[in-house]
Structures are given as C-alpha cells and as structure tokens.
Design a protein around this motif. Structure first.
Motif, mmCIF file in Angstrom:
data_model
loop_
_atom_site.group_PDB
_atom_site.id
_atom_site.type_symbol
_atom_site.label_atom_id
_atom_site.label_comp_id
_atom_site.label_asym_id
_atom_site.label_seq_id
_atom_site.Cartn_x
_atom_site.Cartn_y
_atom_site.Cartn_z
ATOM 1 N N SER A 291 -16.045 -5.831 3.968
ATOM 2 C CA SER A 291 -16.128 -6.562 2.703
ATOM 3 C C SER A 291 -14.763 -7.133 2.340
ATOM 4 O O SER A 291 -13.822 -6.404 2.077
ATOM 5 N N ARG A 292 -14.680 -8.432 2.374
ATOM 6 C CA ARG A 292 -13.400 -9.075 2.074
ATOM 7 C C ARG A 292 -13.022 -8.876 0.611
ATOM 8 O O ARG A 292 -11.862 -8.731 0.280
ATOM 9 N N VAL A 293 -14.046 -8.910 -0.260
ATOM 10 C CA VAL A 293 -13.784 -8.791 -1.695
ATOM 11 C C VAL A 293 -13.154 -7.434 -1.987
ATOM 12 O O VAL A 293 -12.085 -7.344 -2.603
ATOM 13 N N VAL A 294 -13.832 -6.361 -1.511
ATOM 14 C CA VAL A 294 -13.306 -5.022 -1.755
ATOM 15 C C VAL A 294 -11.903 -4.899 -1.174
ATOM 16 O O VAL A 294 -10.995 -4.345 -1.798
ATOM 17 N N ASP A 295 -11.722 -5.447 0.013
ATOM 18 C CA ASP A 295 -10.418 -5.351 0.667
ATOM 19 C C ASP A 295 -9.327 -6.007 -0.184
ATOM 20 O O ASP A 295 -8.288 -5.405 -0.429
ATOM 21 N N SER A 296 -9.602 -7.208 -0.648
ATOM 22 C CA SER A 296 -8.577 -7.907 -1.447
ATOM 23 C C SER A 296 -8.295 -7.159 -2.746
ATOM 24 O O SER A 296 -7.134 -6.982 -3.128
ATOM 25 N N VAL A 297 -9.368 -6.709 -3.411
ATOM 26 C CA VAL A 297 -9.174 -6.009 -4.687
ATOM 27 C C VAL A 297 -8.362 -4.733 -4.472
ATOM 28 O O VAL A 297 -7.374 -4.479 -5.168
ATOM 29 N N CYS A 298 -8.752 -3.936 -3.481
ATOM 30 C CA CYS A 298 -8.060 -2.669 -3.244
ATOM 31 C C CYS A 298 -6.605 -2.904 -2.858
ATOM 32 O O CYS A 298 -5.704 -2.166 -3.274
ATOM 33 N N ARG A 299 -6.365 -3.927 -2.050
ATOM 34 C CA ARG A 299 -4.984 -4.198 -1.649
ATOM 35 C C ARG A 299 -4.141 -4.616 -2.843
ATOM 36 O O ARG A 299 -2.986 -4.215 -2.965
ATOM 37 N N ALA A 300 -4.752 -5.403 -3.733
ATOM 38 C CA ALA A 300 -4.011 -5.819 -4.927
ATOM 39 C C ALA A 300 -3.702 -4.610 -5.803
ATOM 40 O O ALA A 300 -2.566 -4.428 -6.263
ATOM 41 N N VAL A 301 -4.716 -3.746 -6.001
ATOM 42 C CA VAL A 301 -4.502 -2.555 -6.829
ATOM 43 C C VAL A 301 -3.434 -1.664 -6.197
ATOM 44 O O VAL A 301 -2.549 -1.141 -6.884
ATOM 45 N N ALA A 302 -3.507 -1.513 -4.873
ATOM 46 C CA ALA A 302 -2.519 -0.686 -4.184
ATOM 47 C C ALA A 302 -1.119 -1.267 -4.361
ATOM 48 O O ALA A 302 -0.147 -0.537 -4.581
ATOM 49 N N PHE A 303 -1.057 -2.575 -4.290
ATOM 50 C CA PHE A 303 0.241 -3.245 -4.445
ATOM 51 C C PHE A 303 0.827 -2.970 -5.827
ATOM 52 O O PHE A 303 1.996 -2.590 -5.960
ATOM 53 N N VAL A 304 -0.018 -3.122 -6.849
ATOM 54 C CA VAL A 304 0.443 -2.865 -8.216
ATOM 55 C C VAL A 304 0.818 -1.383 -8.371
ATOM 56 O O VAL A 304 1.879 -1.041 -8.901
ATOM 57 N N GLY A 305 -0.066 -0.506 -7.870
ATOM 58 C CA GLY A 305 0.147 0.930 -8.032
ATOM 59 C C GLY A 305 1.436 1.396 -7.392
ATOM 60 O O GLY A 305 2.137 2.262 -7.917
ATOM 61 N N LEU A 306 1.759 0.827 -6.232
ATOM 62 C CA LEU A 306 2.968 1.268 -5.537
ATOM 63 C C LEU A 306 4.204 0.553 -6.056
ATOM 64 O O LEU A 306 5.314 1.037 -5.905
ATOM 65 N N GLY A 307 3.991 -0.609 -6.678
ATOM 66 C CA GLY A 307 5.139 -1.425 -7.036
ATOM 67 C C GLY A 307 5.600 -1.296 -8.474
ATOM 68 O O GLY A 307 6.683 -1.758 -8.800
#
Ligand SMILES: Nc1ncnc2c1ncn2[C@@H]1O[C@H](COP(=O)(O)OP(=O)(O)OP(=O)(O)O)[C@@H](O)[C@H]1O
Ligand code: SF4
Ligand SMILES: [Mg+2]
Lengths: 356, 339
Positions: free
Chosen positions: B125-141
């Motif tokens: 799922s591209r949608v889930v992938d993009s959303v999770c990656r964005a959240v991970a980016f914010v969470g780690l950054g």
C-alpha cells in the motif's frame, strides 16, 4: 504461433498429454529505462513423463523461467506477456488464492540455493508438516503421531538417515545436501505432476549430487510427472534428460532431443557450449568457454543477441539487423529447432566453419 | 556461557558507574548551594555552614560519591528539599503513572509500526507507506514536548475532542480502587466504565506523543527487515508449498523480520525514558519525569541522581531480557551451527 513438439515424447502416446504449456512467456525485472528482459517469448511444452533440461550460461534467464511458471518471481520481477498453462489451467488468469491452490496440488519447485530454502527459525518438523498439511489430501487433519510418521516416510524417501533426529533440528544444523533433501521432500509431499528443479545440485558435492538426481528420477518416473530440470552442467543433462532447451540472453536458441543436441549441436552458441570435440565414448562432451560476455538484457534487442560473440555471424548484416526465429531444422529430424539466420536448414544444419 | 555472563555483568557495572559519576559530577558543578535551598534566603552564614557539614558537602567529591552510592544501595536516596519527603517514597508513588504512560506509548509504537510495515511491504500500500514514513520522519525529527504542545493546541484547544493537560483523570473523577496502580486497568477490574473511558481519554495524547519517536524508529527498522525478508528464497519456497504471498509473509516473514527489531528494544526503552521527562511536564502527568523536571528547576540533587541511575538500571535490565529472549526465539543461537 508454433507449438514446440518434442520428438521422442510425441511419438509415445502414453506421454502425449501435455502437463506444461508455456507460450510467448516474457519476464521483466525493474521498471522504465532500467528494466531487464530476463525471459523473452519462450515457448515450451512438457509432456507427462518427460524430463526437459534447460541449459545456458549464468544470466541466460533459466531461473527466471523456472520461477515465472509457478508465479514466484518475488517483488522485483513480473510476467509481462504470454501464457502459462499447467494441467489445463491458465495460471496467469488466476487470482493469488487460486494460483496458491495450483501450487499446492499441481506444481512443485526446488530452488537453486538450498541454504536459503528453509525458514531459519522453524524446525524441520514444522516446515515439512506445513507442506504435508497444504499438499496432501486430508493432510490438514493429521495429528501428531501420524504426522510424524508421514514426515518420517517422506524424509526417508529423500534418503535421509536418522529421520527422528533431523525432524527436531533447525535448518542451520543441517548441511547443504540435507537441506536440499528436505526441500525436495517438501516439494514432493503432494502428488504434483509438474516438478521444476532449478539447479538443485549445483551447490552440492558430486556424491550428493548423483544421489539427489536418482531420487528425482525415481519420483518423476513413479508418478510419470513432467520435469523441468535446470542446470549448466551438460553432462548431467545428457545423462538425465529426454529433451533439452538451450537458452541464451532470455531466449531459447536451440531445442531438441537431448541425445541429438548434445551429440550434434547446430546453433553456434550451443556448439560453443557443448564443444566441438567428441570424446572417445561418443556421448558426453565437455563444457567449454565461449569468448565474450553474456549480453546486457536491458539493451534494446536489435538482431541476434549472440552476434557480438558469434564466430559465424559476427558483423554479418542480417545477424545485426534481424532477430532470428526459432525454426525447425527438417534435416535434423522433426524435433530440432534452432534460432539462427545462417545455418542451412536443408542440409543437416549446414554446419559452419567450426564444424568438426 | 559463564564467560558471557561475566562479560555482561562487568558491562552493566561499567555502565552504572559511568552514568552515576557523570550525573554526580555534573550536578555538583552547577552554581547552586543545596544548603541555601534547604534553609532559604534568610539563613545566616553559620547555619549554612552547619547545614553543609550535615549534608557532607565539605568532604572531597569522591567521599561524597562513595557516601551517596552506599546510601543509594541502602534505599537512602536523599530528601526532596521542598517537601522533605524521602526521594525513594516520592519515586515509588509516581512510578505507576510513568509506567502506565510508557506501556501505552510502547503499545502504540509496536502495534503501529508492525501494522504499518506489514501494510506497506506486504499489502504494497503506497498510501500507508507514505503516511507512515511521514509520521516516522516527524516523530524522529522533532522534540516530543513540541509535538505534545502542538497536539494539545489542536485536539484540546481547537477541536475540543480531548482533555487538556490535567493529569491522569478529569476533575471530579476519583481514582479506581488500586490493584495494579494503572488507572485504566484498575477501572476495568472494578468495572467502572466511566472511569476507564476518562482515564483512556487522558492518557491518549501523552501516550501517542511519547510513542511517536519509538514508532518512527521501529517502523523504519521493520519496514527494512520485512523488505529484505520478503525477497528471501524461503518465503518463495513457502509460497511454492501452496501458501499465498500474504500467508507466507505473516507466518514466516514477520517472525523473521521481528528478530532484528528485538535488539532495538533497549534503545526504545531509553528513548521512552528520555522522552517521558518533558512529555510528562507538558501534559502535567504526575509521573517520575515530571518530578525530575521540577527537581532540576529546584536544583535538587537527589531526585535527578536517582532518576539517572534508575534509567541506567532499566536499560541494563531490558538488554539482559532481550539477550535471553533471543536465545529462546532464535534457534541459531541455541546450538552451534554445522556450517
Ligand atoms: N531479482 C532480480 N532483479 C533484477 N534483475 C534480476 C533479478 N533476478 C534476475 N535478474 C536478471 O535477470 C537475468 C536472468 O537471471 P536468471 O537468474 O534468470 O539467470 P540464470 O540463468 O538462472 O543464471 P544462473 O545460472 O546464474 O542461475 C540476469 O541478467 C539477472 O541479472
Ligand atoms: S543468427 Fe547470426 S549471430 Fe546469431 S547465432 Fe546465428 S549466425 Fe550467429
Ligand atoms: Mg539460476
């Protein structure tokens, strides 16, 4: 579209039923400009009881062909054209669930590298049990004692000694040969009539190799299954198979009954592969090197892929400009077909300058 | 085996030693006088001198350190200068609030990361992938307290869907009978559905905030290892047996992909402990982290030292547990390999 017939097999009515019919199969990896065409327009029919060898140097697309048939190309590869019919079912038209069902009952695959073929964190018992549950009619209802004896019998059939101990072990505790036997055991757990073996013995020592070949041979003749046997060892093919397809650059370049092709190859690539020097015994020939590198499969195909390395057609205009077709060579008997512009089809393959 | 245990133990002792010395020295370099803090701004010089002697502040630093360590081992963790309560007692009463918060943060991180990784790799799922990656980016950054503040502004101030930073329960809601000291669990045990909902409502935002960084870390890790595993031959062999791609991934891919994530557990706990300090302060959560923030502001040694040493202990304990779990889960570590 021509259907490939295989001489000896077609003559025997008991073997006439086709188990596998592949037509115009094309397999690609990657997308866009980086795409690699690993298999191109391959036609192949294998009948019951037939043992078909596929030979070719590394990168010629053998594994891709073997994995495309059961639909196991992994994430990066995909079938982009053609049809695959196993036991009268068109696999490309099926959903994932339905093709899993076909893999369960009709097709068995043995992979090239036994070291990665088993789940590292599950015991042999649990992995073979899973195969039996999936592939045997009624296997799902086997309880432990009967499952144990079923697994024991299966592993014994694969010539594993000390079955009770092996069952309890994990893949990392077994040698490569043992792992391959277990993998074959899982493959033959049901009664699939198409067995695909992708270089099952390449990673193994000679003794294990011949034991495993005998075992495969026995299983194939017991069920009169169709075998697709991939290797780059010509000696093995000439002893073991009925018919052979030689692959180069993703295409089949020569095809025919095994004995004939090995004895008298026609395509310049096969000749190089098989070598022009007959041994005293007459049958077996040595694999020799062919100068040059395998073709880059991402290039656009212009002319014969073998042209840059071909002693016959290098620089010849027709070879550079037109993709040769895989056509019969009537003079070599009904079963032989060759993909080459320059051979003379009317005179026994018109062996060129390098002919012995 | 004995060798491994010895190596682990000496590693643990070195970790503890370094952590305790570091916090001890740093705190004593701060320009604050505990005697002054205890006695107040009006105390006489003589009284201050006396108090310093009582506290042992006139001794050389290493003597103070040894005294402290001996006291710590005996459960004597010092006193809260403001309230006079023993630090040990203060920490123990506040620990359940922190543990409950950490539990839900971890739950969110693990389940969210696993579901996200399976959906983006397994279901492609591209949608889930993009959303999770964005959240991970914010969470780690981004710093967790900032995320917490933004979440409060959005959900409490602006949308009014969740309560503001008022602690573990709403005003007028009394704590359920204490069994586990986790309000959500205790409310369930007592069958107090209203209290349960209220406690859940209050823990939701802080737990999500605290879990965001571990989620991001775990998601990246699981996504990567799941991608690697799904290209392994054995998964294709399983499909060859007749499993669908999805079944093979769930039965054989996920367990193998989880193994490398286990190693990260110690790191995740460290991340949680560190994050909890400011997240608790932002949400007014009555846990150990909030106590630490108050103590730092008040220049109180005892609490901060105890917190650092306890965190180091937790980190060591988690890593020990992970190591023993590995041996249970991964057969390759149980018996020597043939090849
Ligand atoms: N997963 C993949 N991703 C990208 N390209 C691939 C992948 N697998 C194979 N290829 C490419 O497809 C071509 C054919 O590979 P394939 O593995 O089918 O050859 P092979 O004949 O089995 O070779 P070998 O004798 O080494 O096993 C090669 O050029 C290879 O680089
Ligand atoms: S078509 Fe030409 S280049 Fe290709 S194999 Fe035949 S002779 Fe060689
Ligand atoms: Mg291969």
């Amino acid at each position: 579209m021509r259907v490939v017939t295989t001489g000896e097999v077609a003559r025997d009515p008991a073997h006439a039923e086709a188990v596998l019919v592949v037509k115009e199969l094309t397999v690609e990896y990657g997308e866009g400009v980086g795409a690699v065409v690993a298999v191109k327009d391959v036609n192949m029919t294998i009948g019951r009881g037939e043992k078909r060898g596929v030979v070719g140097e590394s990168g010629s697309g053998k594994t891709s062909l073997a994995r495309a048939i059961p639909g196991l190309l992994g994430r990066s590869g995909r079938v982009v054209g053609g049809s695959i019919v196993v036991a009268s079912t068109d696999l490309r038209a099926l959903s994932e669930r339905a093709s899993a069902q076909v893999r369960r009952t009709a097709v068995s695959v043995v992979f090239q590298d036994p070291l990665n073929a088993l789940d590292p964190v599950r015991s042999i018992y649990s992995q073979v049990a899973e195969a039996i549950r999936l592939r045997r009619p009624g296997g799902r209802h086997l309880r432990r004692p009967r499952m144990r004896s079923a697994i024991g019998a299966l592993l014994e059939e694969c010539e594993i000694a000390d079955v009770a101990r092996v069952m309890k072990q994990y893949p990392h505790e077994l040698s490569g040969g043992m792992r391959q036997r277990v993998a074959i055991g899982m493959a033959i757990a049901g009664d699939a009539t198409l067995i695909i073996a992708d270089e099952p013995t390449t990673a193994l020592d000679v003794v294990t190799q011949s034991e495993i070949l005998h075992m495969l041979d026995r299983v194939v003749s017991q069920r009169s299954a169709a075998l697709l046997f991939i290797t780059h060892n010509l000696a093995v093919v000439s002893e073991f198979c009925d018919t052979v397809s030689v692959m180069y650059g993703g295409r089949i370049v020569e095809e025919g009954s095994c004995r004939d092709v090995v004895r008298q190859p026609v395509h310049p690539y096969s000749r190089g592969l098989i070598g022009a020097i007959p041994t005293i015994a007459g049958g077996r020939r040595e694999l020799v090197g062919i100068p040059g590198d395998p073709p880059s499969l991402s290039d656009l195909e212009r002319g014969c892929r073998f042209e840059p390395r071909c002693y016959l057609g290098h620089g010849v205009q027709v070879c550079c400009a037109q993709v040769p077709g895989l056509d019969d060579v009537p003079a070599m008997g009904s079963s032989r077909s060759v993909r080459c512009h320059l051979i003379d089809r009317s005179s026994g393959g018109g062996l060129g300058p390098a002919a012995a | 085996m004995a060798h491994t245990i010895r190596a682990r133990l000496s590693g643990a002792i070195v970790t503890l030693f370094i952590a305790s010395v570091a916090v001890f020295v740093i705190l004593r370099m701060l320009p604050a006088d505990p005697a002054r803090l205890i006695l107040g701004p009006l105390a006489s010089a003589a009284a201050l001198q006396h108090e310093r002697a009582v506290l042992g502040l006139n001794q050389p630093l290493y003597v103070q350190y040894v005294d402290y360590v001996v006291g710590f081992v005996h459960g004597n963790w010092g006193f809260d200068y403001g309230t006079g309560a023993p630090v040990l007692k203060e920490v123990v009463t506040r620990l359940p609030a922190s543990l409950e918060l950490g539990f839900y943060a971890m739950l969110f991180a693990v389940i969210g990361a696993l579901a996200g990784a399976v959906a983006s790799v397994g279901a492609r799922s591209r949608v889930v992938d993009s959303v999770c990656r964005a959240v991970a980016f914010v969470g780690l950054g981004s710093p967790p307290f900032w995320i917490g503040l933004m979440a409060l502004v959005l959900f409490a101030e602006y949308l009014h869907v969740l309560p503001g930073p008022v602690g573990r329960l709403g005003v007028g809601v009394s704590a359920p009978p204490a069994t586990t000291h986790f309000y959500t669990w205790d409310a369930l045990i007592a069958g107090q559905w209203g209290t349960f909902a209220n406690a859940m409502e209050h823990i939701l935002l802080p737990a999500l905030t605290l879990g965001l960084a571990p989620f991001g870390y775990l998601f990246r890790l699981l996504r990567h290892s799941l991608r690697e595993v799904s290209d392994e031959d054995f998964l294709l062999v399983c499909q060859g047996k007749g499993l669908t791609r999805w079944q093979a991934l769930m039965r054989h891919g996920v367990p193998n992909a989880l193994l490398p994530a286990l190693t990260a557990l110690g790191l995740l706990v460290a991340q949680l402990v560190a994050g909890s300090v400011l997240v608790e302060a932002v949400f007014n959560w009555p846990g150990v982290g909030q106590l630490v923030v108050n103590s730092v502001l008040a220049r109180e040694y005892g609490v901060v030292e105890a917190f650092v040493i306890l965190s180091a202990l937790a980190f060591i304990a988690v890593n020990l547990i992970v190591d023993s779990l590995y041996v249970v889960i991964d057969p390759r570590l149980r018996r020597p390999s043939v090849i």
